[in-house]
Design a protein around this motif. Structure first.
Motif, PDB file in Angstrom:
ATOM      1  N   THR A 198       0.604  -0.953   0.030  1.00  0.00           N
ATOM      2  CA  THR A 198       0.309  -0.146  -0.441  1.00  0.00           C
ATOM      3  C   THR A 198       0.947   1.164  -0.241  1.00  0.00           C
ATOM      4  N   GLN A 199       2.065   1.209  -0.014  1.00  0.00           N
ATOM      5  CA  GLN A 199       3.077   2.455   0.194  1.00  0.00           C
ATOM      6  C   GLN A 199       4.135   2.081  -0.684  1.00  0.00           C
ATOM      7  N   GLU A 200       5.309   3.100  -1.147  1.00  0.00           N
ATOM      8  CA  GLU A 200       5.915   2.709  -1.512  1.00  0.00           C
ATOM      9  C   GLU A 200       7.867   2.751  -0.363  1.00  0.00           C
ATOM     10  N   ASN A 201       8.316   2.147  -1.128  1.00  0.00           N
ATOM     11  CA  ASN A 201       9.465   1.430   0.235  1.00  0.00           C
ATOM     12  C   ASN A 201      10.874   1.452  -0.971  1.00  0.00           C
ATOM     13  N   THR A 202      11.226   2.918  -1.441  1.00  0.00           N
ATOM     14  CA  THR A 202      12.966   2.438  -1.947  1.00  0.00           C
ATOM     15  C   THR A 202      13.735   3.526  -1.640  1.00  0.00           C
ATOM     16  N   ALA A 203      13.912   3.193  -0.349  1.00  0.00           N
ATOM     17  CA  ALA A 203      14.312   3.792   1.025  1.00  0.00           C
ATOM     18  C   ALA A 203      15.920   4.444   1.070  1.00  0.00           C
ATOM     19  N   PRO A 204      16.955   2.930  -0.230  1.00  0.00           N
ATOM     20  CA  PRO A 204      18.113   3.141  -0.357  1.00  0.00           C
ATOM     21  C   PRO A 204      18.066   4.400  -1.317  1.00  0.00           C
ATOM     22  N   GLU A 205      17.913   4.643  -2.488  1.00  0.00           N
ATOM     23  CA  GLU A 205      17.761   5.939  -3.406  1.00  0.00           C
ATOM     24  C   GLU A 205      17.531   6.554  -2.640  1.00  0.00           C
ATOM     25  N   ILE A 206      18.733   8.583  -2.308  1.00  0.00           N
ATOM     26  CA  ILE A 206      18.300   9.727  -2.076  1.00  0.00           C
ATOM     27  C   ILE A 206      18.769  10.850  -2.758  1.00  0.00           C
ATOM     28  N   HIS A 207      17.940  11.131  -2.982  1.00  0.00           N
ATOM     29  CA  HIS A 207      17.693  12.544  -4.332  1.00  0.00           C
ATOM     30  C   HIS A 207      18.636  13.638  -3.501  1.00  0.00           C
ATOM     31  N   VAL A 208      19.386  14.296  -4.462  1.00  0.00           N
ATOM     32  CA  VAL A 208      20.202  15.500  -3.691  1.00  0.00           C
ATOM     33  C   VAL A 208      20.016  16.500  -4.843  1.00  0.00           C
ATOM     34  N   ALA A 209      19.228  16.972  -4.443  1.00  0.00           N
ATOM     35  CA  ALA A 209      18.740  18.545  -5.417  1.00  0.00           C
ATOM     36  C   ALA A 209      19.408  19.853  -5.199  1.00  0.00           C
ATOM     37  N   TYR A 210      20.171  20.671  -6.294  1.00  0.00           N
ATOM     38  CA  TYR A 210      20.640  22.094  -5.433  1.00  0.00           C
ATOM     39  C   TYR A 210      19.840  23.104  -6.432  1.00  0.00           C
ATOM     40  N   LYS A 211      19.718  23.221  -5.898  1.00  0.00           N
ATOM     41  CA  LYS A 211      19.297  25.225  -6.496  1.00  0.00           C
ATOM     42  C   LYS A 211      19.793  26.477  -5.749  1.00  0.00           C
ATOM     43  N   GLU A 212      19.564  27.576  -7.426  1.00  0.00           N
ATOM     44  CA  GLU A 212      20.219  28.599  -6.371  1.00  0.00           C
ATOM     45  C   GLU A 212      19.283  29.240  -6.385  1.00  0.00           C
ATOM     46  N   VAL A 213      19.782  30.176  -5.537  1.00  0.00           N
ATOM     47  CA  VAL A 213      18.639  31.851  -4.727  1.00  0.00           C
ATOM     48  C   VAL A 213      18.844  32.920  -5.813  1.00  0.00           C
ATOM     49  N   LYS A 214      18.403  33.710  -6.328  1.00  0.00           N
ATOM     50  CA  LYS A 214      18.980  34.780  -7.446  1.00  0.00           C
ATOM     51  C   LYS A 214      17.856  36.226  -6.889  1.00  0.00           C
ATOM     52  N   VAL A 272      17.464  16.959   0.295  1.00  0.00           N
ATOM     53  CA  VAL A 272      18.105  15.841   0.831  1.00  0.00           C
ATOM     54  C   VAL A 272      17.232  15.047   1.078  1.00  0.00           C
ATOM     55  N   THR A 273      16.538  14.365   0.231  1.00  0.00           N
ATOM     56  CA  THR A 273      15.017  13.619   0.491  1.00  0.00           C
ATOM     57  C   THR A 273      15.475  12.035  -0.168  1.00  0.00           C
ATOM     58  N   PRO A 274      15.324  11.381   0.827  1.00  0.00           N
ATOM     59  CA  PRO A 274      14.684  11.391   2.161  1.00  0.00           C
ATOM     60  C   PRO A 274      15.607  11.405   3.359  1.00  0.00           C
ATOM     61  N   ASP A 275      15.539  12.079   4.550  1.00  0.00           N
ATOM     62  CA  ASP A 275      16.335  12.671   5.616  1.00  0.00           C
ATOM     63  C   ASP A 275      15.740  12.358   7.023  1.00  0.00           C
ATOM     64  N   PRO A 276      15.417  11.872   8.219  1.00  0.00           N
ATOM     65  CA  PRO A 276      17.332  10.390   7.504  1.00  0.00           C
ATOM     66  C   PRO A 276      16.003   9.443   6.499  1.00  0.00           C
ATOM     67  N   VAL A 277      17.901   8.714   5.826  1.00  0.00           N
ATOM     68  CA  VAL A 277      17.323   7.835   5.017  1.00  0.00           C
ATOM     69  C   VAL A 277      17.105   6.399   5.796  1.00  0.00           C
ATOM     70  N   GLY A 278      16.462   5.298   5.627  1.00  0.00           N
ATOM     71  CA  GLY A 278      16.658   3.765   6.938  1.00  0.00           C
ATOM     72  C   GLY A 278      17.571   3.021   5.548  1.00  0.00           C
ATOM     73  N   LEU A 279      18.656   2.686   6.355  1.00  0.00           N
ATOM     74  CA  LEU A 279      19.257   0.968   6.183  1.00  0.00           C
ATOM     75  C   LEU A 279      19.491   0.354   6.687  1.00  0.00           C
ATOM     76  N   ASN A 280      19.018  -1.212   6.113  1.00  0.00           N
ATOM     77  CA  ASN A 280      19.493  -2.222   6.675  1.00  0.00           C
ATOM     78  C   ASN A 280      21.009  -2.971   5.992  1.00  0.00           C
ATOM     79  N   TRP A 281      22.345  -3.698   7.464  1.00  0.00           N
ATOM     80  CA  TRP A 281      23.127  -4.085   7.553  1.00  0.00           C
ATOM     81  C   TRP A 281      23.068  -4.754   5.348  1.00  0.00           C
TER      82      TRP A 281
END
Length: 256
Positions: free
Chosen positions: A121-137, A150-159
């Protein structure tokens, strides 16, 4: 078998694959997976240089409903993560073929077919982390701030997990770096991982970086419930553009 890590309850389901001549008996042949379900395939009766393989039927995703397939040895696989409730072209059911292969033979030694029904019923792809860069002008077009999210933060990882960071829309002259706190005795360049690698990305992903073997080298990894790391973006001359300090939650071992 189930196991709780914080608010998450993992369930591991086992599929036994038994060799019967050139056929494989898959038990159970059809399996339902729900939220936070891991699936382990255990092959029996392999000989010599033979090895096992799981192949999901095209045109479905290569890993069926799972985020990843982890090879434990030549006879065992773990399916982890779920792409969510949308399902695939087969409406949430994923056919796969279990194979026994021999590197010295062009044809499979033994085969069998199975089915995974995705009831998540929900997406669970936690090992993939998106880092987006943005310039404010400002109104004159001058850059007044640079932000990393950084999304997600925190990320959950298993051993044993591999974590992948996808850096989106980086400037052409920028590179990223990681450091970890060293006050817990970790290598500041690797932190809880065995190794890092990086490669070019596709589309708006400028760089893709992966870290392998989360917490596998610790004699007592449960003493580290959370890891904080520092991620930096710098230009080619080394000038800092933006930084962020996300976290990694240690979710413990895969369910037994």
């Amino acid at each position: 078998m189930s196991e709780t890590n914080g608010d998450i309850r993992y369930v591991k389901k086992t599929v036994r694959v038994t060799r019967e001549g050139d056929q494989l008996r898959i038990d159970p042949q059809e399996l339902n997976v729900e939220d936070w379900t891991w699936v382990e395939w255990e092959f029996e009766g392999l000989e010599g240089s033979e090895f096992a393989f799981i192949s999901f039927a095209p045109p479905l995703p290569r890993f069926g409903p799972f985020y990843s397939l982890r090879s434990l040895d030549s006879k065992r696989f773990l399916g982890k993560g779920n792409k969510g409730p949308e399902g695939g072209p087969a409406g949430g059911s994923y056919g796969y073929r279990a194979l026994v292969l021999d590197p010295m033979k062009s044809e499979p030694v033994a085969t069998g077919v199975g089915m995974i029904h995705n009831l998540a019923t929900q997406e669970n792809t936690a090992p993939e982390i998106h880092v987006a860069y943005k310039e404010v002008k400002d109104g004159n077009g001058e850059v007044v701030d640079r932000i990393l999210t950084v999304t997600p933060d925190p990320v959950g990882l298993n051993w044993g997990d591999t974590a992948t960071w996808l850096f989106e829309n980086l400037p052409p002259n920028a590179f990223a770096g990681f450091t970890f706190a060293s006050n817990n005795g970790l290598n500041p360049g690797l932190g809880p991982f065995v190794a890092f690698n990086a490669c070019n990305g596709d589309g708006n992903v400028t760089v893709q970086a992966s870290a392998m073997g989360f917490a596998v080298n610790y004699p007592d990894p449960e003493t580290y419930p959370r890891f904080t790391y520092h991620i930096e973006l710098r230009d080619w001359e080394g000038k800092l553009l933006a930084s962020h300090d996300p976290a990694i939650d240690n979710l413990g071992p895969p369910p037994d």
